[in-house]
Design an enzyme around this catalytic site. Structure first.
Site, short mmCIF file in Angstrom:
data_model
loop_
_atom_site.label_atom_id
_atom_site.label_comp_id
_atom_site.label_asym_id
_atom_site.label_seq_id
_atom_site.Cartn_x
_atom_site.Cartn_y
_atom_site.Cartn_z
N ASP A 1 0.84 -1.20 0.00
CA ASP A 1 0.00 0.00 0.00
C ASP A 1 0.88 1.25 0.00
O ASP A 1 1.72 1.41 -0.87
CB ASP A 1 -0.97 -0.07 1.20
CG ASP A 1 -2.01 1.02 1.20
OD1 ASP A 1 -3.02 0.88 0.49
OD2 ASP A 1 -1.81 2.04 1.91
N HIS B 1 -7.21 -6.71 -0.18
CA HIS B 1 -6.08 -5.77 -0.20
C HIS B 1 -4.98 -6.14 0.79
O HIS B 1 -3.80 -5.94 0.52
CB HIS B 1 -6.62 -4.37 0.12
CG HIS B 1 -5.58 -3.31 0.21
ND1 HIS B 1 -4.77 -2.97 -0.85
CD2 HIS B 1 -5.22 -2.49 1.25
CE1 HIS B 1 -3.96 -1.97 -0.48
NE2 HIS B 1 -4.22 -1.68 0.78
#
Length: 302
Positions: free
Chosen positions: A113, A283
Site C-alpha cells: 500500500d 487488499h
C-alpha cells in the site's frame, strides 16, 4: 508506547532511531548474518501488519520493520504548505537514512500500500542501495490517477476525500476514528476485520485514533496527489526506471485486480525483470494470506 507482548514479535525488538529531524520507531532482528530486508507498511496500519509474515521470514533475513513518518510510534510533523514533508521522496529518504544507521548499505525492500509507494520511490532515488523490490497490491500512483473514472473514484474514494484541505477530512474522521479505521481495514475485498489478530487491531486503534495521526495520513495522501505526481512525471521524463528485479503481488478480490494490469504497468517502469501474481485475498495480503505471502517473498528474495 504500549508495546505488543514479547512473544508476538519475539526476536524483533523495537527501538527509536533519530533520522534527520525525526524520530522513527522500528523493529529489527532475525538472522544476524543474513541479507537485510526492509518491510514497509501501508495505510491505515503500522509495522504490526507484518507480524505473521515476519515470523516466517526471520530465519532467512535480517529484518527491519519501521513505522513510516506520520504512522505508528514514529514522529508526526505538521504538514507543510506543499505537503513536501510527506512526499514519498521524503519518506524514502527516511528509510535510506534508517537503513544506513543500522549498518545496511544494500538491502531488499518490500512495501504494501503506501509503503509500496515509498518503496517505489526508494528504488528510484536510492537505486544503488536497493537490491530487489517487492510491491504489494498497488499499481503506479501516476497511472492510477491518470486513469481515474467513476468506478475507481467510487472504490478508492479516500484518495479524493483525504486530499481535501485541512481540517475538513481530519474533522470528519475525528468524529469517530475507530469506526473509520475498522471500515477501512474491513474493505477492499477483506470482508471484515476477522483476518486481523486482536493484538494487531488494538495497535492500529491505539496509533490511528489520534488527531496527529489523522492529520499525518491526510498529508500523506495530499502529497500523493500533488508533489508525488510531479516527482513521478519528472522521473518518467528523464527515463528513470526501477533498476532491480521486481515482484508484484496483489489480491484477486481487490481494486488493483479489477481495474489495472499490474505486471504490465510495473514492467513499463522497470528495466529489470518483473514477475508476480494475484493471491486469493483482498487488499491486506500479509494478514489475509500470511503463509502464501511469506512463501512468495522468500522465493523471490532468496
Amino acid at each position: 508506547m504500549s508495546d505488543p507482548s514479547s512473544d508476538w514479535f519475539a526476536g524483533l525488538p523495537g527501538a527509536f532511531h533519530r533520522v534527520g529531524e525525526l524520530t522513527l520507531f522500528a523493529r529489527s532482528g532475525g538472522r544476524a548474518d543474513a541479507p537485510p530486508l526492509l518491510l514497509l507498511h501501508g495505510f491505515p496500519q503500522t509495522h504490526a501488519m507484518w507480524h505473521r509474515v515476519a515470523q516466517r521470514l526471520a530465519p532467512h533475513f535480517r529484518l527491519v520493520l519501521p513505522d513510516l513518518r506520520g504512522y505508528g510510534d514514529s514522529d508526526k510533523p505538521r504538514g507543510e504548505p506543499a505537503h513536501a514533508n510527506y512526499s514519498k521522496r521524503a519518506m524514502a529518504a527516511d528509510m535510506a537514512a534508517l537503513m544506513c544507521s543500522l549498518g545496511h548499505e544494500r538491502y531488499a525492500v518490500c512495501g504494501h500500500d503506501r509503503g509500496a509507494r515509498v518503496a517505489h520511490r526508494l528504488a528510484l532515488d536510492h537505486a544503488d542501495a536497493v537490491t530487489k523490490l517487492a510491491l504489494l497490491d498497488i499499481a503506479p500512483t501516476l497511472d492510477m490517477y491518470d486513469s481515474t473514472d467513476m468506478r475507481f473514484a467510487s472504490a478508492y474514494y479516500h484518495w479524493f476525500h483525504l486530499i481535501q484541505p485541512s481540517p475538513l477530512p481530519e474533522t470528519m474522521i475525528g468524529g469517530n476514528p475507530r469506526f473509520y479505521l475498522h471500515w477501512k481495514l474491513g474493505g477492499w475485498g477483506a470482508s471484515g476485520v476477522g483476518h486481523i489478530e486482536p493484538v494487531a487491531l488494538a495497535e492500529y486503534e491505539r496509533c490511528f485514533c489520534r488527531a496527529e495521526t489523522i492529520h499525518a495520513v491526510c498529508e500523506d495522501y495530499r502529497a500523493a496527489a500533488g508533489i508525488d505526481l510531479e516527482h513521478d512525471r519528472a522521473s518518467r521524463a528523464a527515463a528513470q526506471m526501477i533498476a532491480c528485479d521486481t515482484l508484484a503481488l496483489w489480491g484477486e478480490r481487490g481494486v488493483v485486480q479489477a481495474m489495472f494490469e499490474p505486471l504490465a504497468l510495473w514492467q513499463a517502469q522497470c528495466s529489470a525483470r518483473v514477475s508476480g501474481r494475484a493471491l486469493a485475498a483482498g487488499h491486506f495480503l500479509a494478514e489475509e494470506r500470511p503463509e502464501e505471502t511469506a512463501a512468495a517473498l522468500l522465493d523471490f528474495f532468496s
